[in-house]
Design an enzyme around this catalytic site. Sequence first.
Site, PDB file in Angstrom:
ATOM      1  N   ASP A 135      -3.948  20.828  10.173  1.00 37.70           N
ATOM      2  CA  ASP A 135      -5.217  21.063   9.620  1.00 37.70           C
ATOM      3  C   ASP A 135      -6.358  20.394  10.213  1.00 37.70           C
ATOM      4  O   ASP A 135      -6.046  19.930  11.440  1.00 37.70           O
ATOM      5  CB  ASP A 135      -4.975  20.710   8.178  1.00 37.70           C
ATOM      6  CG  ASP A 135      -4.739  19.183   7.950  1.00 37.70           C
ATOM      7  OD1 ASP A 135      -4.435  18.357   9.061  1.00 37.70           O
ATOM      8  OD2 ASP A 135      -4.303  18.697   6.810  1.00 37.70           O
ATOM      9  N   SER A 192       4.269  25.517   9.968  1.00 38.80           N
ATOM     10  CA  SER A 192       3.716  25.420   8.439  1.00 38.80           C
ATOM     11  C   SER A 192       4.943  24.885   7.521  1.00 38.80           C
ATOM     12  O   SER A 192       4.712  24.581   6.354  1.00 38.80           O
ATOM     13  CB  SER A 192       3.165  26.745   7.918  1.00 38.80           C
ATOM     14  OG  SER A 192       2.242  27.157   8.348  1.00 38.80           O
ATOM     15  N   SER A 222       6.963  24.353   1.888  1.00 39.68           N
ATOM     16  CA  SER A 222       6.004  24.519   2.984  1.00 39.68           C
ATOM     17  C   SER A 222       4.675  23.371   3.232  1.00 39.68           C
ATOM     18  O   SER A 222       4.560  22.677   2.071  1.00 39.68           O
ATOM     19  CB  SER A 222       5.596  25.970   3.181  1.00 39.68           C
ATOM     20  OG  SER A 222       4.864  26.210   1.917  1.00 39.68           O
ATOM     21  N   TYR A 223       3.786  23.578   3.975  1.00 39.68           N
ATOM     22  CA  TYR A 223       2.731  22.579   4.090  1.00 39.68           C
ATOM     23  C   TYR A 223       1.855  22.881   2.755  1.00 39.68           C
ATOM     24  O   TYR A 223       1.718  23.856   2.631  1.00 39.68           O
ATOM     25  CB  TYR A 223       1.915  22.956   5.466  1.00 39.68           C
ATOM     26  CG  TYR A 223       0.860  21.972   5.717  1.00 39.68           C
ATOM     27  CD1 TYR A 223       1.346  20.692   6.144  1.00 39.68           C
ATOM     28  CD2 TYR A 223      -0.494  22.154   5.571  1.00 39.68           C
ATOM     29  CE1 TYR A 223       0.445  19.698   6.395  1.00 39.68           C
ATOM     30  CE2 TYR A 223      -1.400  21.166   5.907  1.00 39.68           C
ATOM     31  CZ  TYR A 223      -0.999  20.053   6.348  1.00 39.68           C
ATOM     32  OH  TYR A 223      -1.729  18.891   6.843  1.00 39.68           O
ATOM     33  N   PRO A 224       1.656  21.399   2.279  1.00 39.52           N
ATOM     34  CA  PRO A 224       0.916  21.716   0.895  1.00 39.52           C
ATOM     35  C   PRO A 224      -0.592  21.673   0.910  1.00 39.52           C
ATOM     36  O   PRO A 224      -1.151  21.660  -0.090  1.00 39.52           O
ATOM     37  CB  PRO A 224       1.608  20.137   0.389  1.00 39.52           C
ATOM     38  CG  PRO A 224       1.758  19.486   1.272  1.00 39.52           C
ATOM     39  CD  PRO A 224       2.065  20.216   2.507  1.00 39.52           C
TER      40      PRO A 224
END
Length: 858
Positions: free
Chosen positions: A119, A153, A335-337
């Site tokens: 991110d 991810s 997975s990526y939150p």
Amino acid sequence: MRTVLMVAEKPSLAQSIAKILSKGSCTSRKGLNGACSVHEYAGSFQGQSVRFKMTSVCGHVMTLDFIGKYNNWDKVDPAELFSKAPTEKKEAAPKLSMVKYLQVEARGCDYVVLWLDCDKEGENICFEVLDAVQPVMNKGSVRERSVYRAKFSSITDTDIWNAMNHLGEPNRNEALSVDARQELDLRIGCAFTRFQTKYFQGKYGNLDSSLISFGPCQTPTLGFCVERHDKIQSFKPETYWILQAKVFKGKESPITLDWNRVRVFDRDIGQMFLNLAKTSREAKVESVSKKDKTKQRPQALNTVEMLRVASSALGIGPQHAMQIAERLYTQGYISYPRTETTHYPENFDLKGTLRQQSNNPVWAEEVKALLENGLNRPRKGNDAGDHPPITPMRAASEAELGSDGWRLYEYITRHFIATVSQDCKYLQTTIDFSIGPEGFSCSGKTLISPGYTAVMPWQGIPLEEAMPACERGDTFTVDEIKQVEKQTSPPDYLTEAELITLMEKHGIGTDASIPVHINNICQRNYVTVESGRRLKPTNLGIVLVHGYYKIDAELVLPTIRSAVEKQLNLIAQGKANYQQVLQHTLDIFKRKFHYFVDSITGMDELMEVSFSPIAATGKPMSRCGKCHRFMKYIQAKPSRLHCSHCDETYSLPQNGAIKLYKELRCPLDDFELVLWTSGARGKSYPLCPYCFSNPPFRDMKKGLGCNECTHPSCQHSLNSLGIGQCVECESGVLVLDPTSGPKWKMACNKCNVVVHFFEHAHRVQVAQDSCNACEASLVAVDFNKARTPLPAGETQHTGCVFCDPVFQDLVELKHASLRHAMHRGGGARRGGRGRGRGRRGNPKKPKDKMAALAAYFV
């Protein structure tokens, strides 16, 4: 052989990735900072044999701050913070020595692969890592690429290997957008916060907040809560009337009908309609309609929806929910939150993800049915271009995850299963009646197929009484018909879930920062979290927002911050210039700040109504050294002393109790000393209120007590009561607590080590002489004759607490918060800090590390 350095964002993440890439064959060792580990293995990279070193950071390596002198609130005009004050990047956690650690591991490496979170914050950390490691890495040829970025991810074998095989480059624009946000928040937030904190804490005594902060995102967030509060306060209930009819057919139970006119606000008109309806004792069926209806399955899960549900359904606050989600991610369960996307990528393995859940007894039946009958195509959502939606990545049980972890994981899994399930289908039946000339109706739902609500039962169709079988023209008997008086009700306070929705709608914060802003307004005592996780503004929160509205509504409205967020996104996309956006935004807020300062009396008028002047607050405590009148102790945060005669306020240490210290005075300024204590098991030390805010010696900083004062002869100072170097930290000195008898103790003036000794002694004093072995000050102890532990019934002894064998069993090391057993014996403690050392500054380093006090903690 060449070496590849790989860096992840957290130690647990580095371990998981290294385990996957090395296929479990890596060796591990602790890094020099103690917080991170290094996992090493051999492999191939870009077609050559290499040695891999996988390690991590612990979040941001660097943080933005003003250079030293601009952090002094008393000497710097807050207006200078907008442009004049230079900023610098400092280590985010100096104790971790992260830059030094990265450089040690990077020295001699040829390539770096960045496994930071994917991110904008992760991109920013990428460049922080590169700034640390590139100067010490091997220099390849000009054309050779040495920096790579892994995009992933989830922590699964497939995703990690896919990322390793498709390495890209870090995104400079996204990193710059974070730099811009950090600098804007620092300059704008600090300027407003410093000004209003100093202005109002100097005038009012019961604000009950140690910091009256302003934040470009935090303040609009508070504004939403206060706006709802104002609606509740200004709400005036209105009386209205409805007609309520009950009808039955044969021996069936009566059913209640709804009036088609819904309600009227005039009682007489309501009575007129009631009289018209009463002309008939029968209710005639005018129509019966039956419609098949569908309740749509949910879209794929993004961060904001997860936080909403966590708060409203699970009772977990946004900040805590995000922490749990991050832990589940780093452990490989989800997975990526952090994602804004609600649309699965075309290549997403829905069936494989679902199959992993087929053995969980909680939802195995629904999962197996879907796998047999085929998955339903998920609804089309929004593709924000960041990460795939949040999904489970492997099966888990409550025993593995713990209570809150399991509840969040269970919701994420149920939501995922629901997205590939059928819609819920039900039959809605509506029967229209006429009683005289007035129309009434009733409706009910009958479940046809539960669809996705089998796994999300809280969204299911509630069981209702069956609708009576009838057709047009049938008649029912009117059991009763009456006029009922009701009142409109005010809205309730905002829930966290509703606040998150408003923040998302108005572009306040990001999916990652929304929980932080909500947590901040709670921590600052601007709102309190009530039952049902509703946010009720405090007096301070209400007055601040009303004051901003009175002076400059744009400071609290979401419009200006929303516009700034759009500009920051343009920087991330490479469509806006970093410096231009930064300068333009700071110019706007600088003008707003000057207007705010000039107009502060508008907010002050509101403060006067809600809070007590500082002179009228608190209770008399100690005497002022200037006028010799009593100063008042104000307990509300931040605790402080105020002299109403001199109109001066003096800071105090926080998070403890303040007492008068035997009416003793400071020899420098004649102020009466006070005693700060963290409790019977913690530390205590005296302090002079004036010296605490105005250090008397060049080598002292603000905020120091007598246990760190370097006065050469004062009986309360470090020079008179200091015994020896701390057994745990490098820079601290163990200082006698003269108020602790008969349970005597000495405590470190830097860390929270406490040494208990000589219990029940009549008197303990620090002697003039020092120990010949370790140079710590000797201690003279006088015991009561009836309770002396000294050999041969002796009552007095002078010796070194570290070296003297007579004292060995009379000394016990503790922690200010946790009790530890102390190692006995094992050699003398060498080195220490006597009172003579205190005058000259730095403590003498221990010559022998086998310190009797510090050797072992259980």
